[in-house]
Design an enzyme around this catalytic site. Sequence first.
Site, PDB file in Angstrom:
ATOM      1  N   SER A   1     -10.903 -33.879  -1.870  1.00 29.01           N
ATOM      2  CA  SER A   1     -10.602 -35.101  -1.109  1.00 29.01           C
ATOM      3  C   SER A   1     -10.703 -34.833   0.384  1.00 29.01           C
ATOM      4  O   SER A   1     -10.478 -33.698   0.845  1.00 29.01           O
ATOM      5  CB  SER A   1      -9.171 -35.521  -1.452  1.00 29.01           C
ATOM      6  OG  SER A   1      -8.693 -36.474  -0.534  1.00 29.01           O
TER       7      SER A   1
ATOM      8  N   TYR B   1       0.297 -33.320  -2.718  1.00 30.12           N
ATOM      9  CA  TYR B   1      -0.996 -33.714  -3.299  1.00 30.12           C
ATOM     10  C   TYR B   1      -2.139 -32.994  -2.571  1.00 30.12           C
ATOM     11  O   TYR B   1      -3.021 -32.395  -3.187  1.00 30.12           O
ATOM     12  CB  TYR B   1      -1.172 -35.238  -3.207  1.00 30.12           C
ATOM     13  CG  TYR B   1      -2.588 -35.690  -3.459  1.00 30.12           C
ATOM     14  CD1 TYR B   1      -3.124 -35.693  -4.745  1.00 30.12           C
ATOM     15  CD2 TYR B   1      -3.421 -36.107  -2.409  1.00 30.12           C
ATOM     16  CE1 TYR B   1      -4.432 -36.089  -4.983  1.00 30.12           C
ATOM     17  CE2 TYR B   1      -4.722 -36.511  -2.632  1.00 30.12           C
ATOM     18  CZ  TYR B   1      -5.223 -36.498  -3.916  1.00 30.12           C
ATOM     19  OH  TYR B   1      -6.533 -36.887  -4.139  1.00 30.12           O
TER      20      TYR B   1
ATOM     21  N   LYS C   1      -5.095 -29.955  -3.710  1.00 32.71           N
ATOM     22  CA  LYS C   1      -6.554 -29.984  -3.539  1.00 32.71           C
ATOM     23  C   LYS C   1      -7.029 -28.706  -2.837  1.00 32.71           C
ATOM     24  O   LYS C   1      -8.010 -28.085  -3.248  1.00 32.71           O
ATOM     25  CB  LYS C   1      -6.975 -31.222  -2.727  1.00 32.71           C
ATOM     26  CG  LYS C   1      -6.740 -32.538  -3.451  1.00 32.71           C
ATOM     27  CD  LYS C   1      -7.578 -32.641  -4.716  1.00 32.71           C
ATOM     28  CE  LYS C   1      -7.303 -33.896  -5.521  1.00 32.71           C
ATOM     29  NZ  LYS C   1      -7.803 -33.829  -6.900  1.00 32.71           N
TER      30      LYS C   1
HETATM   31  P1  NAD Z   1      -7.228 -41.751 -11.846  1.00 33.35           P
HETATM   32  O1  NAD Z   1      -5.770 -41.558 -11.878  1.00 33.35           O
HETATM   33  O2  NAD Z   1      -7.762 -43.121 -12.094  1.00 33.35           O
HETATM   34  O3  NAD Z   1      -7.930 -40.752 -12.868  1.00 33.35           O
HETATM   35  C1  NAD Z   1      -7.397 -39.480 -13.175  1.00 33.35           C
HETATM   36  C2  NAD Z   1      -7.394 -39.334 -14.682  1.00 33.35           C
HETATM   37  O4  NAD Z   1      -6.854 -38.053 -15.020  1.00 33.35           O
HETATM   38  C3  NAD Z   1      -6.514 -40.383 -15.387  1.00 33.35           C
HETATM   39  O5  NAD Z   1      -7.272 -41.003 -16.405  1.00 33.35           O
HETATM   40  C4  NAD Z   1      -5.354 -39.567 -15.959  1.00 33.35           C
HETATM   41  O6  NAD Z   1      -4.874 -40.128 -17.156  1.00 33.35           O
HETATM   42  C5  NAD Z   1      -5.998 -38.203 -16.133  1.00 33.35           C
HETATM   43  N1  NAD Z   1      -5.053 -37.060 -16.100  1.00 33.35           N
HETATM   44  C6  NAD Z   1      -4.129 -36.777 -15.161  1.00 33.35           C
HETATM   45  N2  NAD Z   1      -3.478 -35.642 -15.480  1.00 33.35           N
HETATM   46  C7  NAD Z   1      -4.026 -35.186 -16.640  1.00 33.35           C
HETATM   47  C8  NAD Z   1      -3.782 -34.064 -17.475  1.00 33.35           C
HETATM   48  N3  NAD Z   1      -2.813 -33.178 -17.215  1.00 33.35           N
HETATM   49  N4  NAD Z   1      -4.532 -33.917 -18.587  1.00 33.35           N
HETATM   50  C9  NAD Z   1      -5.506 -34.814 -18.897  1.00 33.35           C
HETATM   51  N5  NAD Z   1      -5.766 -35.892 -18.161  1.00 33.35           N
HETATM   52  C10 NAD Z   1      -5.032 -36.081 -17.027  1.00 33.35           C
HETATM   53  O7  NAD Z   1      -7.751 -41.201 -10.437  1.00 33.35           O
HETATM   54  P2  NAD Z   1      -9.174 -41.365  -9.751  1.00 33.35           P
HETATM   55  O8  NAD Z   1      -9.022 -42.276  -8.593  1.00 33.35           O
HETATM   56  O9  NAD Z   1     -10.222 -41.637 -10.765  1.00 33.35           O
HETATM   57  O10 NAD Z   1      -9.338 -39.903  -9.150  1.00 33.35           O
HETATM   58  C11 NAD Z   1     -10.000 -38.883  -9.865  1.00 33.35           C
HETATM   59  C12 NAD Z   1      -9.864 -37.582  -9.092  1.00 33.35           C
HETATM   60  O11 NAD Z   1     -10.398 -37.762  -7.778  1.00 33.35           O
HETATM   61  C13 NAD Z   1      -8.413 -37.121  -8.888  1.00 33.35           C
HETATM   62  O12 NAD Z   1      -8.376 -35.721  -8.994  1.00 33.35           O
HETATM   63  C14 NAD Z   1      -8.087 -37.566  -7.479  1.00 33.35           C
HETATM   64  O13 NAD Z   1      -7.123 -36.752  -6.879  1.00 33.35           O
HETATM   65  C15 NAD Z   1      -9.446 -37.381  -6.804  1.00 33.35           C
HETATM   66  N6  NAD Z   1      -9.607 -38.244  -5.619  1.00 33.35           N
HETATM   67  C16 NAD Z   1      -9.451 -39.584  -5.734  1.00 33.35           C
HETATM   68  C17 NAD Z   1      -9.585 -40.397  -4.621  1.00 33.35           C
HETATM   69  C18 NAD Z   1      -9.394 -41.887  -4.700  1.00 33.35           C
HETATM   70  O14 NAD Z   1      -9.302 -42.535  -3.654  1.00 33.35           O
HETATM   71  N7  NAD Z   1      -9.330 -42.486  -5.869  1.00 33.35           N
HETATM   72  C19 NAD Z   1      -9.904 -39.814  -3.374  1.00 33.35           C
HETATM   73  C20 NAD Z   1     -10.072 -38.436  -3.290  1.00 33.35           C
HETATM   74  C21 NAD Z   1      -9.928 -37.644  -4.436  1.00 33.35           C
HETATM   75  C1  UD1 Z   2      -5.049 -42.252   0.949  1.00 30.87           C
HETATM   76  C2  UD1 Z   2      -4.217 -41.006   0.777  1.00 30.87           C
HETATM   77  C3  UD1 Z   2      -5.138 -39.796   0.841  1.00 30.87           C
HETATM   78  C4  UD1 Z   2      -6.252 -39.908  -0.195  1.00 30.87           C
HETATM   79  C5  UD1 Z   2      -7.010 -41.218   0.072  1.00 30.87           C
HETATM   80  C6  UD1 Z   2      -8.103 -41.471  -0.909  1.00 30.87           C
HETATM   81  C7  UD1 Z   2      -2.009 -41.605   1.686  1.00 30.87           C
HETATM   82  C8  UD1 Z   2      -1.032 -41.381   2.802  1.00 30.87           C
HETATM   83  N1  UD1 Z   2      -3.194 -40.964   1.811  1.00 30.87           N
HETATM   84  O1  UD1 Z   2      -5.633 -42.179   2.213  1.00 30.87           O
HETATM   85  O2  UD1 Z   2      -4.419 -38.602   0.627  1.00 30.87           O
HETATM   86  O3  UD1 Z   2      -7.141 -38.813  -0.089  1.00 30.87           O
HETATM   87  O4  UD1 Z   2      -6.076 -42.304  -0.011  1.00 30.87           O
HETATM   88  O5  UD1 Z   2      -7.527 -41.823  -2.140  1.00 30.87           O
HETATM   89  O6  UD1 Z   2      -1.727 -42.287   0.702  1.00 30.87           O
HETATM   90  N2  UD1 Z   2      -3.314 -49.514   4.613  1.00 30.87           N
HETATM   91  C9  UD1 Z   2      -2.628 -50.649   5.009  1.00 30.87           C
HETATM   92  N3  UD1 Z   2      -1.900 -51.309   4.058  1.00 30.87           N
HETATM   93  C10 UD1 Z   2      -1.817 -50.899   2.755  1.00 30.87           C
HETATM   94  C11 UD1 Z   2      -2.526 -49.739   2.375  1.00 30.87           C
HETATM   95  C12 UD1 Z   2      -3.253 -49.062   3.336  1.00 30.87           C
HETATM   96  O7  UD1 Z   2      -2.674 -51.043   6.166  1.00 30.87           O
HETATM   97  O8  UD1 Z   2      -1.132 -51.532   1.947  1.00 30.87           O
HETATM   98  C13 UD1 Z   2      -4.132 -48.810   5.614  1.00 30.87           C
HETATM   99  C14 UD1 Z   2      -3.753 -47.354   5.840  1.00 30.87           C
HETATM  100  O9  UD1 Z   2      -2.777 -47.244   6.827  1.00 30.87           O
HETATM  101  C15 UD1 Z   2      -5.111 -46.748   6.233  1.00 30.87           C
HETATM  102  C16 UD1 Z   2      -6.129 -47.591   5.443  1.00 30.87           C
HETATM  103  O10 UD1 Z   2      -5.454 -48.810   5.120  1.00 30.87           O
HETATM  104  O11 UD1 Z   2      -5.360 -46.930   7.600  1.00 30.87           O
HETATM  105  C17 UD1 Z   2      -6.594 -46.936   4.160  1.00 30.87           C
HETATM  106  O12 UD1 Z   2      -5.448 -46.558   3.400  1.00 30.87           O
HETATM  107  P1  UD1 Z   2      -5.593 -45.969   1.909  1.00 30.87           P
HETATM  108  O13 UD1 Z   2      -6.455 -46.870   1.099  1.00 30.87           O
HETATM  109  O14 UD1 Z   2      -4.213 -45.709   1.410  1.00 30.87           O
HETATM  110  O15 UD1 Z   2      -6.400 -44.621   2.091  1.00 30.87           O
HETATM  111  P2  UD1 Z   2      -6.095 -43.361   3.064  1.00 30.87           P
HETATM  112  O16 UD1 Z   2      -5.002 -43.622   3.996  1.00 30.87           O
HETATM  113  O17 UD1 Z   2      -7.403 -42.978   3.639  1.00 30.87           O
END
Ligand code: NAD
Ligand code: UD1
Length: 332
Positions: A124, A148, A152
């Site tokens: 991330s 969290y 990572k």
């Molecule tokens: P998500 O929660 O939708 O998907 C994660 C999946 O992992 C879920 O289906 C959950 O049931 C499964 N899971 C969690 N723990 C588990 C375990 N112990 N065993 C088996 N399954 C397990 O999240 P996502 O948004 O699809 O994110 C996927 C990955 O990408 C995560 O590692 C997250 O940290 C990373 N990531 C997400 C974002 C984002 O904005 N969504 C940003 C940066 C990184």
């Molecule tokens: C969040 C996570 C980050 C993760 C990333 C991608 C936090 C503090 N950080 O970051 O660790 O890697 O998501 O999943 O949760 N905002 C509002 N109102 C809201 C929600 C968000 O104003 O209800 C603003 C935030 O202040 C930010 C922007 O929208 O400026 C994006 O927020 P968000 O979608 O939560 O993503 P990140 O902050 O980038």
Amino acid sequence: MAVLLTGGAGYIGSHTSAELLGAGYNVVIADNFSNSTPETVRWIGQLAGRTPALCKVDLLERDGIDRVFTQYEIDSVIHFAGLKAVGQSVQAPLMYYHNNITGTLNLCEAMKKHNCKRIVFSSSATVYGTGTNVPFREDDPLSATNPYGWTKLMIEQILRDVWESDHEWSVALLRYFNPVGAHNSGLIGEVPRGVPNNLMPYIAQVATGKRPHLNVFGNDYHTPDGTGVRDYMHVLDLASGHIKALEYIKQNCGVEAVNLGTGRGTSVLEMVAAFEAVSGMRIPYVIQPRRPGDISICYADPTKAKVLLGWTAKRGLEEMCADLWNFAKNNL
Ligand code: NAD
Ligand code: UD1
């Protein structure tokens, strides 16, 4: 041969599964459904015309994940499984370290035992910590501000060390910026449990009437309109980045960290305006204090993804908002 997607039923995993199946890959999904449902896997099958193999497995159970490798011929892994809510990780750090770190160790043990040495990891942009030197490049200093984020960073290090111990491994550390939107079919998308933490799922819930207004966290940042700036990318672009990474690690051993983002920053209010224009819905908002831990501006330098993987994000804000709205109005 198949690709194993841990967490493949989740938001990013489900879109990646559909794209991989569409590209002809055999897909095995291993998920404990702690943040997803088996129903999503049925939709993936419907979208692709081909159903992925599904194993209900918790990565914390060593024997369970080992059995998946015994049952299927897996030559590479995309490791999505993990807990991802920043605030919750501060409240329950042990749960986060245990799930994300122990889960990864168990996965790597099983991979090693079954001689599978290719892994794409969901890292991330959070690993750039409180850095201010945007756009973020892969060789920028790394840090974390919450459990969290530490998981990572630690997993990146674990995978680097695994490679140090055996240079036949091939590891892609994909540092995602802000994935948003949904599949253009409207069948799969993000369904947060409880109050959404992230901006776009929250906007979607305001648009569908589930929440009265958006809270905008801070309008006194040093940005053009004072609200936070992020690098939003369509989840289908992110999915295609995984296919490119998979192709790359099949050809090359080593460890590569790669940013996946568009390279463009968008403010909260710009995102609200883009969503309103596409959906025709009004998104009322209230300015609130800054959210603790937030940085002002975060966007990627995506050059390495282009040069190394041949990947660039193609879809713009309009498509991200349109696909989110199409999913939200039918599903939320
Ligand atoms: P998500 O929660 O939708 O998907 C994660 C999946 O992992 C879920 O289906 C959950 O049931 C499964 N899971 C969690 N723990 C588990 C375990 N112990 N065993 C088996 N399954 C397990 O999240 P996502 O948004 O699809 O994110 C996927 C990955 O990408 C995560 O590692 C997250 O940290 C990373 N990531 C997400 C974002 C984002 O904005 N969504 C940003 C940066 C990184
Ligand atoms: C969040 C996570 C980050 C993760 C990333 C991608 C936090 C503090 N950080 O970051 O660790 O890697 O998501 O999943 O949760 N905002 C509002 N109102 C809201 C929600 C968000 O104003 O209800 C603003 C935030 O202040 C930010 C922007 O929208 O400026 C994006 O927020 P968000 O979608 O939560 O993503 P990140 O902050 O980038």
